[in-house]
Design a protein around this motif. Sequence first.
Motif: not given
Length: 171
Positions: A80-97
């Motif tokens: 069934l549906p999955v919703i992803g929340i990318p977390m802000k990171t110290s290295d790349l500001g969350g863009v990596d996530s």
Amino acid sequence: MAKVGIVMGSDSDMPVMAKAAEILDKFGIDYEMTIISAHREPDVFFDWAKSAEEKGFKVIIAGAGKAAHLPGMCAAIFPLPVIGIPMKTSDLGGVDSLYSIVQMPSGIPVATVAINGGQNAGILAAKILAASDGELLGKLKNYSESLKNDVVKKAEKLESIGYKEYLAQMK
């Protein structure tokens, strides 16, 4: 029985994931929240994801940072549906996530909200559930109306006192 599973890879994600839980609480939606590292404890993760449907989950909200495999792995196992929340990171500001979650291969979609977008993940989960729940749909319509009314009140206040006073009151 919980309708939404909330899972995060680390307790450092809790402030963001709590925003999703607060929205679900607001709408009276049952959920179960846990911390599981897909990388550090894969056996625990697989057991949790494989039992999610049996537990009555209709949606999973999964938050993760850096490599951020947790949402995608949930989507690979949970039907069934999955919703992803990318977390802000110290290295790349969350863009990596963000890239890790949104760039899923064909056939394994993950609905992805903004970096640290816990509140929107909760709202999206509620909207998914509201597709088959008229009472919940009514609550969502009322919520949207209250958001609109808040903006109208702010605009009226700005027009009545001017921007300088408005800014002064915001501080």
